[in-house]
Design a protein around this motif. Structure first.
Motif, PDB file in Angstrom:
ATOM      1  N   VAL A 204     -12.696   4.402   1.162  1.00  0.00           N
ATOM      2  CA  VAL A 204     -11.555   4.792   1.995  1.00  0.00           C
ATOM      3  C   VAL A 204     -10.373   4.973   1.057  1.00  0.00           C
ATOM      4  CG1 VAL A 204     -10.042   4.155   3.878  1.00  0.00           C
ATOM      5  CG2 VAL A 204     -12.419   3.468   3.949  1.00  0.00           C
ATOM      6  N   THR A 205      -9.818   6.175   1.066  1.00  0.00           N
ATOM      7  CA  THR A 205      -8.701   6.467   0.188  1.00  0.00           C
ATOM      8  C   THR A 205      -7.427   6.575   1.008  1.00  0.00           C
ATOM      9  OG1 THR A 205     -10.221   7.813  -1.094  1.00  0.00           O
ATOM     10  CG2 THR A 205      -7.903   7.995  -1.645  1.00  0.00           C
ATOM     11  N   GLY A 206      -6.380   5.976   0.507  1.00  0.00           N
ATOM     12  CA  GLY A 206      -5.082   6.215   1.113  1.00  0.00           C
ATOM     13  C   GLY A 206      -4.195   6.929   0.109  1.00  0.00           C
ATOM     14  N   ILE A 207      -3.504   7.973   0.547  1.00  0.00           N
ATOM     15  CA  ILE A 207      -2.610   8.693  -0.367  1.00  0.00           C
ATOM     16  C   ILE A 207      -1.235   8.788   0.272  1.00  0.00           C
ATOM     17  CG2 ILE A 207      -2.445  10.652  -1.923  1.00  0.00           C
ATOM     18  CD1 ILE A 207      -5.070  11.617  -0.859  1.00  0.00           C
ATOM     19  N   ASP A 208      -0.235   8.626  -0.541  1.00  0.00           N
ATOM     20  CA  ASP A 208       1.136   8.892  -0.124  1.00  0.00           C
ATOM     21  C   ASP A 208       1.439  10.336  -0.506  1.00  0.00           C
ATOM     22  OD1 ASP A 208       3.738   9.052   0.359  1.00  0.00           O
ATOM     23  OD2 ASP A 208       4.358   7.397  -0.935  1.00  0.00           O
ATOM     24  N   LEU A 209       1.567  11.217   0.499  1.00  0.00           N
ATOM     25  CA  LEU A 209       1.718  12.644   0.204  1.00  0.00           C
ATOM     26  C   LEU A 209       3.164  13.057   0.005  1.00  0.00           C
ATOM     27  CD1 LEU A 209      -0.833  14.203   2.705  1.00  0.00           C
ATOM     28  CD2 LEU A 209      -1.136  13.768   0.285  1.00  0.00           C
TER      29      LEU A 209
ATOM     30  N   GLU B 229      -1.890   9.872   4.019  1.00  0.00           N
ATOM     31  CA  GLU B 229      -3.185  10.388   4.433  1.00  0.00           C
ATOM     32  C   GLU B 229      -4.226   9.316   4.157  1.00  0.00           C
ATOM     33  OE1 GLU B 229      -4.357  13.974   2.514  1.00  0.00           O
ATOM     34  OE2 GLU B 229      -6.040  14.294   3.894  1.00  0.00           O
TER      35      GLU B 229
ATOM     36  N   GLU C  11      -7.880  -3.035   1.622  1.00  0.00           N
ATOM     37  CA  GLU C  11      -7.217  -2.576   0.405  1.00  0.00           C
ATOM     38  C   GLU C  11      -6.161  -1.530   0.728  1.00  0.00           C
ATOM     39  OE1 GLU C  11      -9.508  -0.359  -2.339  1.00  0.00           O
ATOM     40  OE2 GLU C  11      -8.019  -0.602  -3.911  1.00  0.00           O
TER      41      GLU C  11
ATOM     42  N   ILE D 260      -8.313   8.776   4.035  1.00  0.00           N
ATOM     43  CA  ILE D 260      -9.549   9.554   4.012  1.00  0.00           C
ATOM     44  C   ILE D 260     -10.738   8.602   3.991  1.00  0.00           C
ATOM     45  CG2 ILE D 260     -10.772  11.412   2.866  1.00  0.00           C
ATOM     46  CD1 ILE D 260      -8.253  12.027   1.336  1.00  0.00           C
TER      47      ILE D 260
ATOM     48  N   LEU E 120       1.065   1.381  -3.980  1.00  0.00           N
ATOM     49  CA  LEU E 120       0.575   2.739  -4.213  1.00  0.00           C
ATOM     50  C   LEU E 120       1.425   3.791  -3.502  1.00  0.00           C
ATOM     51  CD1 LEU E 120      -3.295   2.560  -4.438  1.00  0.00           C
ATOM     52  CD2 LEU E 120      -1.637   2.993  -6.222  1.00  0.00           C
ATOM     53  N   ARG E 121       2.477   3.362  -2.832  1.00  0.00           N
ATOM     54  CA  ARG E 121       3.416   4.355  -2.299  1.00  0.00           C
ATOM     55  C   ARG E 121       4.195   4.952  -3.454  1.00  0.00           C
ATOM     56  NH1 ARG E 121       5.889   2.353   3.282  1.00  0.00           N
ATOM     57  NH2 ARG E 121       3.934   2.195   4.438  1.00  0.00           N
TER      58      ARG E 121
ATOM     59  N   HIS F 103     -12.493  -1.999   2.405  1.00  0.00           N
ATOM     60  CA  HIS F 103     -11.747  -0.798   2.018  1.00  0.00           C
ATOM     61  C   HIS F 103     -10.439  -0.709   2.807  1.00  0.00           C
ATOM     62  CE1 HIS F 103     -15.038   0.858  -0.344  1.00  0.00           C
ATOM     63  NE2 HIS F 103     -15.869   0.524   0.618  1.00  0.00           N
TER      64      HIS F 103
ATOM     65  N   MET G  59      -2.230  -1.819  -0.163  1.00  0.00           N
ATOM     66  CA  MET G  59      -1.753  -0.912  -1.190  1.00  0.00           C
ATOM     67  C   MET G  59      -0.807   0.148  -0.623  1.00  0.00           C
ATOM     68  SD  MET G  59      -2.842  -1.799  -4.083  1.00  0.00           S
ATOM     69  CE  MET G  59      -4.004  -2.952  -4.764  1.00  0.00           C
ATOM     70  N   LEU G  60      -0.971   0.533   0.646  1.00  0.00           N
ATOM     71  CA  LEU G  60      -0.117   1.569   1.212  1.00  0.00           C
ATOM     72  C   LEU G  60       0.568   1.134   2.503  1.00  0.00           C
ATOM     73  CD1 LEU G  60      -2.731   3.958   0.194  1.00  0.00           C
ATOM     74  CD2 LEU G  60      -0.409   4.782   0.019  1.00  0.00           C
TER      75      LEU G  60
END
Lengths: 414, 356, 169
Positions: free
Chosen positions: C64-69, C81, C128, C83, C158-159, C125, C132-133
């Motif tokens: 599971v990925t978290g992204i700060d877009l 986001e 985490e 994923i 991770l932001r 996941h 992290m986000l």
């Protein structure tokens, strides 16, 4: 029943149902992070008498923010620090990263580089598995296995150094190939040293007299030696009645549970699931090489360890074939400067590391640094199995189950 | 001339001694007695320490051989013989840490008691005809009593540490030692039957023609297994299992305290080996070598036999993993005790027929 | 399995998803060899996930990925986001498939349903991503910190607005 709720809540409910344990008082103690049985990792264990009723894994003691670090470093300078989480298996950790970057850049490495990568990855897999097997011996109270594994591992690490230039963290893989070619000849001292060790351990000279100095033949000689040694490991630890008693039927992870928990690598294959990234999504030179994926149906600690043992045999096979088939030619597309620009986009790439499938999700915004790198490391994915397995077992089984998962705290924490 | 002066001195010394108050005179005379010299030199302290030192060195070298290593190399002229001295100096110079929550008087006294008690075993072990510090008609019983008491000091030590690992290790030790003492004593019982005595010297005398290992083979096997469990050696080292309990009941002990426990463990191992040789392997009986007096040859054969036992016990550490507590108790109650009883029956029948 | 087969299966899968969910599928990003991503709204992600698991046997969670877009160019509002990378093990034909199921949530109110009831393995996941986000997963059985220390009181690291100490440039 087993998988109805999350780990902590479930353990609590389960605890109520275990009336037999309610007679005794509980004792909660933490195993780690300063414990010879766990490494940089903590498990909070609750026991009633000798039976474990709850295990709460607590990783993070060696978290160093690899993912954040990736956002500050360039595409190339990311490689050396990405292999730090799993130094025993640094090829396994950088392999998916390099594959992902290559997919983003839409390039493919030359043929020889593909084979060199496979050789390196398999060497590291054996080294990592030797560490696993050796420490399994220690965790079962059998120090001899540890010493044997580490003595033999030395010559495989030497081989890694010969190819990659460094013993363990070699940063060998780069986008578009490998950093340097393997030498045509092996240094005389190494050959001498190895032939002495060969004679000492196996009690005979290398068949055909002199140990060869030619690179290919030397690698084959090391493979022969290691094959012979693997046959000696089996009766020493894996066939020992006490070891079988201690591992068979301990820590059972059923097939369905293994799939739904998302575990990887030998843990998954030890539960009878035939899944290997090298076969399912073949990359580099793996499609040209014939090998088996060992699986065991026991679903217990013994099966997982035996899968690891058979994987070493398969890896030796792969190295033999790769060395024999390896063509001549260049080993990389071009010398990258420290800063390269990677086209914008996103990619999800996987490779089979020693402890299982290692995947990278990378998002690029077209600059010289990645926008986001997500590492799905095998140990992190196996972590979830721990509270499910370390329950209703004895205290003495904790180290066995823990290590049968081949859990590496640094790789999990990243 | 000079001998005259010496005689003068001797007479003066004797006069001085006579004028001393009685307790002091008795003490000085005791220092010259046979018992004291035995206690300090041969079957006593110096011998024990040398034997233990040799055992530890032997273990390190032997295991190194099994594990394809070199073992200690540098301290001492030959093959790291004096490595243990270096280790002892290191341990003794370490800080003595007593945990805050520990019960201090108990915590501190138990290592000393444990070391002293395990050395006391040697007071009753004859190492040759007449080579015993305290001759007694019930020496075997005394040895057994001391062997039974030593684990209690360890239990108290584990309790007094007030640490969870120490506690679990202590409980394991209690299970292990107290359940293995039963077959241990049953195995010894068959020997006393056969020798018709509790005196270790008489037991050895009774083996002049036939070592008891032959009529009491089952007893020997039971005795060896239980002895290994009593001294907590692999595969029965559960109470100090490193990967599970850090160091079991020893976890909190450092420096000199730890050194005493370490020493006590090896003294017990050596005592067990000598006891095995005495009870089952014919003690000091062996082929005589012309030119060497019987009084030296006896201890030589005995020590040789006990070294063979030690070799066997040490080798186990190189080849066996550790077993679990449930299996341990299972073996103890379901296998060893019936075997030991069967052994007593066999010995009794043999005595009735008149074979022993 | 060759690449074209995988591509074919994925194309069929996405067609099926579009037919079944229609407008709920906000965006589909198919790049052969790289990624196959399906973007859905956070409200209906659970529905889609359940459908994928029951009908397409995608039962194996890979990450599971978290992204700060928020720092991406051309990004109008600040969004996170999340994923879910899922594959399949029970179906032989789908073994090489990795589908990325993603959703976008606003950075000011990062709440979305937890998918642990669909994929058990997502538990760690999601923990985490949570730390992290700062994404709050509703319905997660045990949403606690995992890797970060207990005393962590800064922003979720991770932001993009969190700057690692010593890397201010």
């Amino acid at each position: 029943m087993l998988l109805q709720e999350g780990s902590a809540k479930m353990a609590k409910e389960e605890f109520k149902s275990l009336e037999v344990y309610e007679t005794g008082p509980t004792l909660t103690f933490s195993m780690g992070p300063q414990h010879p049985g766990t490494g940089h990792f903590r498990m909070v264990i609750t026991v009633v008498g000798d039976m474990v009723v709850r295990c709460d894994p607590d990783p993070g003691f060696v978290h160093r923010g690899e993912e954040k670090m990736c956002e500050y470093k360039t595409w190339i300078t990311n490689i050396p620090h990405l292999e730090r989480p799993a130094i025993l298996d640094s090829a396994g950790m950088t392999y998916p990263y390099v594959l992902a970057v290559e997919k983003l850049m839409d390039i493919e490495p030359p043929e020889r580089a593909k084979y060199l990568r496979v050789i390196m990855a398999e060497l590291q897999r054996i080294c990592s598995h030797l560490y696993w097997l050796g420490l399994m011996g220690v965790f079962a109270g059998h120090a001899t296995m540890y010493m044997w594994c580490f003595g033999d591992r030395e010559y495989l690490v030497d081989l890694t150094q010969l190819i990659g230039g460094q013993r363990i963290t070699h940063s060998y893989f780069v986008p578009g190939g490998v950093r340097n070619d393997a030498p045509p000849k092996v240094p005389r001292e190494l050959v001498k040293d190895f032939s002495r060790y060969y004679r000492m351990i196996l009690g005979k000279d290398y068949p055909g007299g002199e140990m060869p100095e030619d690179f290919r033949k030397y690698v084959l000689a090391v493979c022969d030696f290691f094959d012979a040694r693997l046959d000696e490991y089996y009766p020493m630890l894996l066939d020992s009645p006490i070891f079988i008693y201690r591992t068979k039927g301990i820590g059972i992870l059923k097939r369905e549970d293994a799939i739904s928990l998302g575990v990887v690598g030998p843990v998954l294959r030890g539960s009878g699931v035939k899944s290997d990234t090298r076969i399912d999504e073949p990359y580099d030179a793996y499609p040209y090489i014939k090998f088996n994926v060992p699986t065991m149906d026991g679903c217990d600690s013994y099966s997982r360890m035996m899968v690891g043992y058979y994987e070493m045999k398969e890896s030796v096979k792969i190295i033999r074939q790769a060395v024999e088939q390896m063509p001549e030619g260049p080993v990389k597309l071009k010398q990258h400067p420290v800063t390269i620009k990677v086209p914008a986009g996103e990619v999800f790439a996987s490779a089979e590391a020693a402890r299982g499938q290692c995947s990278f999700y990378i998002r690029s915004d077209g600059t010289d640094k990645p926008y986001r790198v997500k590492i799905c490391s095998p140990s992190f994915r196996n972590l979830i199995a721990m509270p499910y397995l370390i329950r209703d077992v004895r205290i003495a089984d904790i180290p066995i189950i823990y290590w049968s998962l081949n859990y590496w705290p640094v790789e999990c924490d990243r | 001339m000079s001998s005259l002066i010496l005689q003068e001195y001797a007479r003066a010394a004797a006069n001085f001694l006579n004028e001393l108050p009685h307790p002091l005179k008795d003490f000085i005379l005791f220092l010259h007695s046979d018992t004291f010299i035995k206690a300090i030199i041969f079957p006593g302290l110096l011998f024990i320490l040398t034997f233990v030192m040799f055992t530890i060195w032997f273990e390190r070298k032997l295991l190194a051989r099994v594990m394809v290593r070199l073992g200690p190399l540098h301290v001492g002229k030959y093959a790291g013989l004096l490595q243990l001295v270096a280790d002892a100096v290191k341990l003794l110079s370490k800080e003595l840490i007593v945990p805050e929550k520990a019960i201090k008087p108990l915590y501190v006294s138990m290592p000393i008691l444990c070391g002293a008690l395990s050395m006391l075993i040697f007071a009753f072990l004859p190492l040759g005809p007449g080579w015993v510090i305290y001759p007694s008609d019930i020496s075997l019983l005394l040895v057994f009593v001391i062997l039974a008491v030593t684990p209690i000091t360890i239990l108290v030590a584990g309790w007094a540490s007030r640490s969870k690992y120490s506690f679990i290790g202590m409980v394991r030790l209690a299970f292990q030692v107290f359940s293995y003492e039963v077959p241990f004593f049953l195995a010894i019982a068959s020997i006393t039957l056969a020798a018709r005595s509790f005196n270790l010297e008489k037991i050895v005398e009774a083996q002049a023609e036939l070592p008891f290992i032959i009529p009491a083979l089952l007893g020997f096997i039971v005795f060896l297994i239980t002895a290994i469990a009593e001294v907590e050696r692999v595969p029965f080292d559960l109470p100090t299992a490193e990967q599970e309990l850090v160091s079991g009941w020893q976890t909190e002990y450092t420096g000199a305290y730890f050194a005493l426990f370490y020493l006590a463990a090896y003294i017990k191992l050596d005592a067990m080996a000598i006891l095995t040789a005495l009870l089952f392997l014919g003690g000091w009986h062996g082929p005589s070598i012309p030119g060497i007096p019987e009084s030296i040859l006896g201890p030589f054969w005995l020590i040789l036999k006990s070294l063979i036992v030690i070799f066997l016990v040490l080798l186990l550490r190189g080849v066996f993993p550790r077993i679990t507590l449930d299996k341990l108790l299972d073996i103890g109650w379901r296998v060893l005790i019936p075997l030991a009883l069967l052994n007593i029956l066999i010995v009794a029948v043999l005595i009735q027929i008149g074979l022993i | 399995m060759s690449l074209s087969d995988v591509g074919e299966i994925l194309a069929r899968l996405i067609e099926d998803l579009k037919k079944k969910f229609g407008d709920k599928i906000l965006e589909v990003n198919v790049e052969p060899k790289k990624i196959t991503k399906v973007l859905v709204a956070p409200e209906c992600i659970k529905e889609v996930a359940e459908y994928l698991k029951s009908e397409w046997a995608l039962d194996y969670i890979k990450g599971v990925t978290g992204i700060d877009l928020s720092r991406l160019p051309n990004m109008a509002q600040e969004v996170l986001e999340v994923i879910y990378h899922v594959g399949s093990l029970s179906s032989e034909a789908l073994k090489a498939v990795t589908l990325s199921l993603s959703t976008k949530i606003s950075i000011s109110d990062p709440v979305m349903p937890s998918l642990t009831s669909v994929w058990k393995g997502a538990e760690m996941h999601e923990r985490e991503v949570y730390e992290m986000l700062g994404v709050n997963f509703k319905g997660h059985p045990d949403l606690r910190r995992l890797l970060l220390p207990e005393f962590w009181s800064d922003k979720p690291p991770l932001r993009k607005d969190y700057v690692a100490p010593g890397r201010e440039r």
